[in-house]
Write a protein that holds these residues in place. Structure first.
Motif, PDB file in Angstrom:
ATOM      1  N   CYS A 166      97.508  45.863  56.184  1.00 39.09           N
ATOM      2  CA  CYS A 166      97.911  44.570  55.624  1.00 39.09           C
ATOM      3  C   CYS A 166      98.811  44.850  54.427  1.00 39.09           C
ATOM      4  O   CYS A 166      99.544  43.624  53.850  1.00 39.09           O
ATOM      5  CB  CYS A 166      96.936  43.815  55.349  1.00 39.09           C
ATOM      6  N   ALA A 167      99.555  45.939  54.242  1.00 39.24           N
ATOM      7  CA  ALA A 167     100.792  46.091  53.025  1.00 39.24           C
ATOM      8  C   ALA A 167     100.030  45.664  51.719  1.00 39.24           C
ATOM      9  O   ALA A 167     100.831  45.057  50.863  1.00 39.24           O
ATOM     10  CB  ALA A 167     101.656  45.703  53.682  1.00 39.24           C
ATOM     11  N   HIS A 168      98.659  45.722  51.702  1.00 42.56           N
ATOM     12  CA  HIS A 168      98.247  45.219  50.366  1.00 42.56           C
ATOM     13  C   HIS A 168      98.019  46.548  49.291  1.00 42.56           C
ATOM     14  O   HIS A 168      97.575  47.596  49.505  1.00 42.56           O
ATOM     15  CB  HIS A 168      97.035  44.719  50.509  1.00 42.56           C
ATOM     16  N   LEU A 177      91.398  43.296  50.987  1.00 38.46           N
ATOM     17  CA  LEU A 177      91.960  41.992  51.656  1.00 38.46           C
ATOM     18  C   LEU A 177      91.403  42.033  53.227  1.00 38.46           C
ATOM     19  O   LEU A 177      90.930  41.099  53.650  1.00 38.46           O
ATOM     20  CB  LEU A 177      93.327  42.125  51.859  1.00 38.46           C
ATOM     21  N   CYS A 178      91.569  43.325  54.054  1.00 36.47           N
ATOM     22  CA  CYS A 178      91.367  43.258  55.306  1.00 36.47           C
ATOM     23  C   CYS A 178      90.088  43.998  55.688  1.00 36.47           C
ATOM     24  O   CYS A 178      89.580  44.288  56.958  1.00 36.47           O
ATOM     25  CB  CYS A 178      92.390  43.976  56.048  1.00 36.47           C
ATOM     26  N   LYS A 179      89.319  44.484  54.486  1.00 35.22           N
ATOM     27  CA  LYS A 179      88.217  45.177  54.768  1.00 35.22           C
ATOM     28  C   LYS A 179      88.133  46.350  55.503  1.00 35.22           C
ATOM     29  O   LYS A 179      87.073  46.801  56.272  1.00 35.22           O
ATOM     30  CB  LYS A 179      87.026  44.348  55.283  1.00 35.22           C
ATOM     31  N   ARG A 180      89.386  47.162  55.815  1.00 33.87           N
ATOM     32  CA  ARG A 180      89.289  48.303  56.788  1.00 33.87           C
ATOM     33  C   ARG A 180      89.663  49.449  55.657  1.00 33.87           C
ATOM     34  O   ARG A 180      90.093  49.353  54.589  1.00 33.87           O
ATOM     35  CB  ARG A 180      90.444  48.072  57.728  1.00 33.87           C
ATOM     36  N   GLU A 181      89.374  50.640  56.371  1.00 40.85           N
ATOM     37  CA  GLU A 181      89.481  51.953  55.346  1.00 40.85           C
ATOM     38  C   GLU A 181      90.389  52.672  56.268  1.00 40.85           C
ATOM     39  O   GLU A 181      90.665  54.030  55.619  1.00 40.85           O
ATOM     40  CB  GLU A 181      88.153  52.479  55.025  1.00 40.85           C
ATOM     41  N   ASP A 182      90.771  52.686  57.597  1.00 48.89           N
ATOM     42  CA  ASP A 182      91.456  53.588  58.375  1.00 48.89           C
ATOM     43  C   ASP A 182      93.048  53.817  58.009  1.00 48.89           C
ATOM     44  O   ASP A 182      93.637  54.778  58.220  1.00 48.89           O
ATOM     45  CB  ASP A 182      91.362  53.149  59.909  1.00 48.89           C
ATOM     46  N   GLN A 183      93.489  52.749  57.149  1.00 45.26           N
ATOM     47  CA  GLN A 183      94.981  52.738  56.815  1.00 45.26           C
ATOM     48  C   GLN A 183      95.057  53.018  55.299  1.00 45.26           C
ATOM     49  O   GLN A 183      96.396  52.794  54.811  1.00 45.26           O
ATOM     50  CB  GLN A 183      95.765  51.680  57.421  1.00 45.26           C
ATOM     51  N   VAL A 184      94.225  53.314  54.493  1.00 43.04           N
ATOM     52  CA  VAL A 184      94.300  53.254  53.057  1.00 43.04           C
ATOM     53  C   VAL A 184      94.647  54.516  52.418  1.00 43.04           C
ATOM     54  O   VAL A 184      94.108  55.495  53.025  1.00 43.04           O
ATOM     55  CB  VAL A 184      92.861  52.856  52.252  1.00 43.04           C
ATOM     56  N   LEU A 185      96.002  54.466  51.974  1.00 44.98           N
ATOM     57  CA  LEU A 185      96.261  55.813  51.202  1.00 44.98           C
ATOM     58  C   LEU A 185      96.959  55.695  49.703  1.00 44.98           C
ATOM     59  O   LEU A 185      96.468  54.274  49.229  1.00 44.98           O
ATOM     60  CB  LEU A 185      97.956  55.816  51.788  1.00 44.98           C
ATOM     61  N   GLY A 231      87.899  53.349  49.147  1.00 47.68           N
ATOM     62  CA  GLY A 231      88.866  53.533  50.308  1.00 47.68           C
ATOM     63  C   GLY A 231      88.864  52.338  51.295  1.00 47.68           C
ATOM     64  O   GLY A 231      89.295  52.312  52.299  1.00 47.68           O
ATOM     65  N   VAL A 232      88.448  51.349  50.767  1.00 45.50           N
ATOM     66  CA  VAL A 232      88.290  50.099  51.538  1.00 45.50           C
ATOM     67  C   VAL A 232      89.226  49.018  51.088  1.00 45.50           C
ATOM     68  O   VAL A 232      89.184  48.822  49.873  1.00 45.50           O
ATOM     69  CB  VAL A 232      86.902  49.460  51.742  1.00 45.50           C
ATOM     70  N   CYS A 233      90.149  48.574  51.923  1.00 45.67           N
ATOM     71  CA  CYS A 233      90.934  47.464  51.432  1.00 45.67           C
ATOM     72  C   CYS A 233      90.142  46.290  51.262  1.00 45.67           C
ATOM     73  O   CYS A 233      89.510  45.793  52.118  1.00 45.67           O
ATOM     74  CB  CYS A 233      92.062  47.465  52.476  1.00 45.67           C
ATOM     75  N   SER A 263     116.287  54.275  50.327  1.00 46.79           N
ATOM     76  CA  SER A 263     116.604  53.217  51.059  1.00 46.79           C
ATOM     77  C   SER A 263     115.530  52.190  51.794  1.00 46.79           C
ATOM     78  O   SER A 263     115.884  51.118  52.140  1.00 46.79           O
ATOM     79  CB  SER A 263     117.669  53.422  52.397  1.00 46.79           C
ATOM     80  N   SER A 264     114.176  52.493  51.770  1.00 45.38           N
ATOM     81  CA  SER A 264     113.281  51.750  52.189  1.00 45.38           C
ATOM     82  C   SER A 264     113.266  50.200  51.318  1.00 45.38           C
ATOM     83  O   SER A 264     113.447  50.179  49.997  1.00 45.38           O
ATOM     84  CB  SER A 264     112.090  52.460  52.097  1.00 45.38           C
ATOM     85  N   GLU A 265     112.566  49.304  51.936  1.00 38.52           N
ATOM     86  CA  GLU A 265     112.483  48.021  51.256  1.00 38.52           C
ATOM     87  C   GLU A 265     111.384  48.056  50.428  1.00 38.52           C
ATOM     88  O   GLU A 265     111.281  47.303  49.354  1.00 38.52           O
ATOM     89  CB  GLU A 265     112.193  46.920  52.461  1.00 38.52           C
ATOM     90  N   ASN A 266     110.455  48.822  50.690  1.00 34.95           N
ATOM     91  CA  ASN A 266     109.143  49.002  49.667  1.00 34.95           C
ATOM     92  C   ASN A 266     109.355  49.799  48.769  1.00 34.95           C
ATOM     93  O   ASN A 266     108.666  49.850  47.424  1.00 34.95           O
ATOM     94  CB  ASN A 266     107.929  49.243  50.582  1.00 34.95           C
ATOM     95  N   TYR A 267     110.750  50.734  48.497  1.00 32.27           N
ATOM     96  CA  TYR A 267     110.972  51.740  47.499  1.00 32.27           C
ATOM     97  C   TYR A 267     110.950  51.122  46.082  1.00 32.27           C
ATOM     98  O   TYR A 267     109.935  51.473  45.263  1.00 32.27           O
ATOM     99  CB  TYR A 267     112.222  52.540  47.888  1.00 32.27           C
ATOM    100  N   PRO A 268     111.660  50.264  45.914  1.00 31.53           N
ATOM    101  CA  PRO A 268     111.776  49.614  44.638  1.00 31.53           C
ATOM    102  C   PRO A 268     110.575  48.611  44.275  1.00 31.53           C
ATOM    103  O   PRO A 268     110.197  48.565  42.999  1.00 31.53           O
ATOM    104  CB  PRO A 268     113.026  48.718  44.542  1.00 31.53           C
TER     105      PRO A 268
END
Length: 112
Positions: A103-105, A7-15, A3-5, A27-32
């Motif tokens: 960090c969008a990783h 790259l940024c070593k954080r876990e509060d935003q990991v999904l 559950g820890v990224c 229509s999102s940029e990240n969708y494709p």
């Protein structure tokens, strides 16, 4: 640690990547970019057809050519099977991958 990224070593935003992607509008940029890899589109009937032609050549008296065609059909089937295995492996990794909102990783928790 899954559950820890890395790259940024954080876990509060990991999904879960699958969960994050499922909530994105098309229509999102990240969708494709983040969508699940496609499965292999394989039709084994072509390889079987080539092998049948090889059998028919052998029956007609062309043993060497028939055997070569059968081996070509079997080889083609083997290569297609490897493509299916590779595509399923990519889909499995995508399914267990995580996405960091900080960090969008995108990362595979089993790789760390």
């Amino acid at each position: 640690m899954d559950g820890v990224c890395p790259l940024c070593k954080r876990e509060d935003q990991v999904l879960s990547l699958a969960g994050y992607w499922g909530g994105l509008p098309p229509s999102s940029e990240n969708y494709p970019k983040l969508r699940q890899p496609d499965g292999a589109t394989i039709n084994y009937l072509y390889a079987v057809g080539v092998a049948i032609v090889g059998v028919l050549l052998m029956v007609a008296g062309g043993w060497v050519l028939g055997l070569l065609v059968i081996l070509a059909g079997a080889g083609w089937g083997f290569v297609m099977n490897r493509q299916v295995t590779a595509a399923e492996h990519k889909r499995t990794i995508w399914q267990r991958s995580k996405w960091c909102g900080r960090c969008a990783h995108v990362f595979d928790p089993k790789a760390f």
